[in-house]
Enzyme design. Structure first.
Site, PDB file in Angstrom:
ATOM      1  N   TRP A  12       0.801  -1.213   0.000  1.00 33.55           N
ATOM      2  CA  TRP A  12       0.000   0.000   0.000  1.00 33.55           C
ATOM      3  C   TRP A  12       0.845   1.280   0.000  1.00 33.55           C
ATOM      4  CZ3 TRP A  12      -3.739  -2.395   4.162  1.00 33.55           C
ATOM      5  CH2 TRP A  12      -4.575  -3.320   3.514  1.00 33.55           C
ATOM      6  N   HIS A  97      12.617  -2.840  -4.283  1.00 33.35           N
ATOM      7  CA  HIS A  97      11.534  -2.330  -5.126  1.00 33.35           C
ATOM      8  C   HIS A  97      12.104  -1.204  -5.990  1.00 33.35           C
ATOM      9  CE1 HIS A  97       8.000  -0.097  -6.371  1.00 33.35           C
ATOM     10  NE2 HIS A  97       7.310  -1.207  -6.159  1.00 33.35           N
ATOM     11  N   GLU A 169       9.525  -6.407 -12.106  1.00 38.59           N
ATOM     12  CA  GLU A 169       8.688  -5.208 -12.230  1.00 38.59           C
ATOM     13  C   GLU A 169       9.372  -4.253 -13.207  1.00 38.59           C
ATOM     14  OE1 GLU A 169       8.530  -3.181  -8.400  1.00 38.59           O
ATOM     15  OE2 GLU A 169      10.691  -3.102  -8.500  1.00 38.59           O
ATOM     16  N   GLY A 175       2.797   1.938 -11.966  1.00 36.21           N
ATOM     17  CA  GLY A 175       1.965   3.101 -11.693  1.00 36.21           C
ATOM     18  C   GLY A 175       1.698   3.944 -12.938  1.00 36.21           C
ATOM     19  N   SER A 215       1.276  -2.218 -12.864  1.00 39.61           N
ATOM     20  CA  SER A 215      -0.085  -1.921 -13.349  1.00 39.61           C
ATOM     21  C   SER A 215      -0.968  -3.167 -13.484  1.00 39.61           C
ATOM     22  CB  SER A 215      -0.036  -1.133 -14.667  1.00 39.61           C
ATOM     23  OG  SER A 215       0.583   0.125 -14.448  1.00 39.61           O
ATOM     24  N   GLY A 236       0.550  -2.849  -6.541  1.00 43.98           N
ATOM     25  CA  GLY A 236       0.503  -1.619  -5.759  1.00 43.98           C
ATOM     26  C   GLY A 236      -0.891  -1.009  -5.827  1.00 43.98           C
ATOM     27  N   GLY A 237      -1.057  -0.037  -6.729  1.00 48.40           N
ATOM     28  CA  GLY A 237      -2.268   0.783  -6.799  1.00 48.40           C
ATOM     29  C   GLY A 237      -3.591   0.034  -6.750  1.00 48.40           C
TER      30      GLY A 237
END
Ligand code: 13P
Length: 262
Positions: A12, A97, A169, A175, A215, A236-237
């Site tokens: 988060w 990350h 990633e 994002g 994404s 993530g998002g």
């Protein structure tokens, strides 16, 4: 299908206070339909680890952290250590990350020290690697991924590798709404598995869990996870909303069945 669990790890970033994170974790737990062969972990901000840990305790969703320092203790203002995370019930820790690498300047050597510390304390490292758009366009993807892997794995041994999850990633997909196509993800995952095979042997490469991050959302999670070497996702998002988080989990179960898992 290789006998590995489909793994969904979400984080988060610096969203949600301790109370907000606990409320979302409770809603997730309520909506979570346990499926065999699936493993799910949530990484809230450090300040919410304790409250989320209390909510998740004894349930089917594990607790993860977004980062940690490589030293157990000392004068490292603002950092947290592996023993501190362990004491809160954390099982997984995301390391290297792309934001840690690119915004905070973490090198492969720094990430390597963290991976070793996590393993020494029985935390599962989720080691992130990925190329920038510039590197991809210059044809340097394989070279960059290989450098990051070799640098971050240095000295961990076969046993350490077998306890480490690797997340690919692509920096250009984080994002940004630009997801790697399933074929692009598969190509790099295949490369990562091949490197694991070369360095640690067949058993390690067969049991390695390789996640795709960038994404991911309910709409694309299934096709990505259906690829042979994509064992799960790092999100993530799209994990900030309960519905979309649960949607990704449902897609993980569906892709597992389609791939011939149970
Ligand atoms: P988003 O899911 O927000 O794109 O972030 C993914 C990511 O950082 C992969 O590790």
């Amino acid at each position: 299908m290789r006998e590995t669990k489909t793994t969904i790890i979400v984080y988060w970033n610096i969203y949600k206070t301790s109370g907000e994170a606990a409320a979302v974790a409770a809603a997730l737990l309520k909506g979570y339909v346990d499926a065999s062969g699936l493993r799910v972990a949530v990484a809230p901000p450090f300040t919410a680890l304790e409250s989320v840990s209390s909510v998740l305790k004894g349930g089917k969703i594990a607790l993860a952290a977004q980062n940690m320092h490589s030293r157990d203790e000392g004068a490292f203002t603002g950092e947290v250590s592996a023993p501190m995370l362990k004491a809160l019930g954390v099982g997984y820790v995301i390391l290297g990350h792309s934001e840690r690498r690119h915004i905070f300047g973490e090198s492969d050597a720094v990430v390597n020290a963290k991976v070793k510390a996590a393993l020494a304390h029985g935390l599962t490292p989720v080691l992130c690697v990925g190329e920038t758009l510039q590197e991809r366009e210059a044809g340097l993807t394989e070279r960059r991924i290989t450098e990051q892997l070799e640098g971050s794995w240095e000295g961990i041994g076969k046993e350490g590798m077998e306890k480490t999850i690797v997340a690919y990633e692509p920096v250009w997909a984080i994002g940004t709404g630009k997801t790697a196509s399933p074929a692009q993800a598969q190509e790099v995952h295949r490369l990562i598995r091949k490197k694991i095979h070369e360095i640690f042997g067949k058993f390690s490469s067969d049991c390695a869990i390789l996640l795709y991050g960038g994404s991911v959302k309910p709409e694309n999670a299934r096709v990505l996870m259906k690829e042979e070497d994509v064992d799960g996702v790092l999100v993530g998002g799209a994990s900030l909303s309960v519905d979309s988080f649960l949607g990704i989990i449902a897609e993980g179960s569906a892709s597992r069945k389609e791939k011939g898992g149970f």
